[in-house]
Design an enzyme around this catalytic site. Sequence first.
Site, PDB file in Angstrom:
ATOM      1  N   ASP A 106      32.014  36.280 -44.961  1.00 47.43           N
ATOM      2  CA  ASP A 106      32.213  36.769 -45.682  1.00 47.43           C
ATOM      3  C   ASP A 106      33.718  36.621 -45.253  1.00 47.43           C
ATOM      4  OD1 ASP A 106      33.242  37.911 -43.129  1.00 47.43           O
ATOM      5  OD2 ASP A 106      32.682  40.595 -43.923  1.00 47.43           O
TER       6      ASP A 106
ATOM      7  N   SER B  82      33.482  46.550 -39.989  1.00 47.36           N
ATOM      8  CA  SER B  82      34.000  45.678 -39.152  1.00 47.36           C
ATOM      9  C   SER B  82      33.854  46.148 -37.651  1.00 47.36           C
ATOM     10  CB  SER B  82      35.082  44.994 -39.682  1.00 47.36           C
ATOM     11  OG  SER B  82      36.176  44.565 -38.972  1.00 47.36           O
TER      12      SER B  82
ATOM     13  N   HIS C  73      35.266  40.630 -46.434  1.00 44.61           N
ATOM     14  CA  HIS C  73      35.111  41.686 -45.597  1.00 44.61           C
ATOM     15  C   HIS C  73      35.943  42.454 -45.812  1.00 44.61           C
ATOM     16  CE1 HIS C  73      34.342  42.606 -41.061  1.00 44.61           C
ATOM     17  NE2 HIS C  73      35.869  42.676 -40.765  1.00 44.61           N
TER      18      HIS C  73
END
Length: 683
Positions: free
Chosen positions: A585, A267, A638
């Site tokens: 995602d 991320s 995610h």
Amino acid sequence: MSLLRRRKPINESDKASEASDSKPQVEKEEDAQQEDDDGNDKNKKKFSSKVKKKQGDQSPKWSCLDTCCWLIGCICVTWWLLLFLYNAMPSSFPQYVTEAITGPLPDPPGVKLKKEGLVAKHPVVFVPGIVTGGLELWEGRECAEGLFRKRLWGGTFGEVYKRPLCWVDHMSLDNETGLDPCGIRVRPVSGLVAADYFAPGYFVWAVLIANLARIGYEEKTMYMAAYDWRLSFQNTEVRDQTLSRIKSNIELMVATSGKKAVVVPHSMGVLYFLHFIKWVEAPAPMGGGGGPDWCSKHIKAVVNIGGPFLGVPKSIAGLFSAEAKDIAVVRGIAPGFLDNDIFQLQTLQHLMRMSRSWDATMSMIPKGGDTIWGGLDWSPEEGYCGKKRGKNGTQIADQAGAENAVSQARSVNYGRIISFGKDVAEAPSSDIERIDFRGAVKGHSAANTTCRDVWTEYHDMGFAGIKAVAEYKTYTAESSLDLLHFIAPKLMERGTAHFSYGIADNLDDPKYKHCKYWSNPLETTLPNAPEMEIFSLYGVGIPTERAYVYKLSSAVECHIPFQIDTSADDEDTCLKDGVYSVDGDETVPVLSAGFMCAKGWRGKTRFNPHGIRTYIREYSHSPPANLLEGRGTLSGAHVDILGNFALIEDVIRIAAGASGEELGGDQVYSDIFKWSDKIDLQL
């Protein structure tokens, strides 16, 4: 009843006559006594029946409070019962039930690869993303008494419920400096425990760590590069020397193992490590002084997971109105709840005040402007809506027919990241009458005391400024930056000192040596490390936020004046609850996660002058088959993707020495290469 009285003495004759007369008198008195008793019994019965009736009329009514207490009690009892049963049952019971339903479970990747003979080889460095790393208190104000070295972020989040306003104060940063407020020190948790679990039972890195341990990894060969994800990237070095610590730990691991490191960012950690790569090469005092060949000597591969290389549109919605799709849906279900002034909560206002003090959130603002994200009448992803994904990850056309689906999807203007009204989002740009907001006159709209001290920069805009924002009608990636400068000047003044969002014309320009460009892959170059490999691993097949339909809030005096219009829906254009979706995602669109490895860095380009090899590995999302599978082993979401067995297997193989070609090269299910070709970017 007869009363006892004193009587005078009487003669014997009188006694006899009196005795004869007393018998009937006594009988009369006894009869009267019996009648009185019968009457009393009847009266008692009548009285008791009246009392019972009265008590029945005065029985307590079932109130709303009773219902709430009863409901909370039931939930608590049920929770403790389930917790007791969970701890009492054998550890293999859930697996036994799951296997009984779905069949035998596959071996975890670590077990499978250990059977193949793989062993630990390259040291592994994890770089967590935003909000997934724990933060603990080292110094606080009076309201935080007893919380020394207790987690304020991560763990059970108990302090959010016990003392919410105190928690908000301690989690916020100084609005002028972007560093600690006076008298408060909140620092990142260190070690693997910093981000193995976000909360009890909610894993982040724990599954990947456990599987690496199965082939021989331990704490001396794994390092969690924890950092304070609220700070701007350069300020983590200024305040905590975090970048220097990462450099030292990597050098130590490489020196002791004799192998280069494999770095696994996730991320926002992807952008943070991109910043680190430029920092470590740059000379002091701004950089780490490692020299231009540091990466070549110390890093084998960078395995990026769910990387928002080019930012995410969700960040604009978060900064603009402190909401995204999930919060907007809550607003739609319970209008006014999150803005409610009851108990002085004002949830979203506090959230906005806190999150706007976190400079790192500005690293996620979309980069590349309209060149990357599209303009008023075009976007790279046009034609996406109407496609469905098959079980094997391939895309198939909708039942209505491919041509009809694509023609409908072309009406979606994803380049309009913010539109005020569904009609504006769908109208041709030539039909939209826009009034420029940049020259609008601002003014105070509410006194600070009226808004219960929950101040946001919207209070300095005035009603004229708010109206001007709405009258501009629609915003692309480039005009969204101007919008943020208009509504949050202090926030963006700090942000532009640490981040940049453009495309470099000439990368040899000395200005790009400044640290604010280092996390933007379109304004910097990859290092001189031709043997290093860069992977982009991410999930696909989940609707992901791309653009928004907004409306003016009905109450703007003390509330956030803009909110997502959840009444805007259109299945034909992937519009639901006021949000246009594309493939991704659930957090990062495919375009942001895949473009740089698909085109921007593919081969020798001006952004990758030394030809570092890049690979894309996509993982098609498959939700868990039942509740016993938890978050699943095939998820592409995610965060949940960190428990995806296929992804974990790829990461372990790379850590054990495999190259991108040995993994099989690219693994693509989306249209990332097609969308990348539509972007006219000088390479």
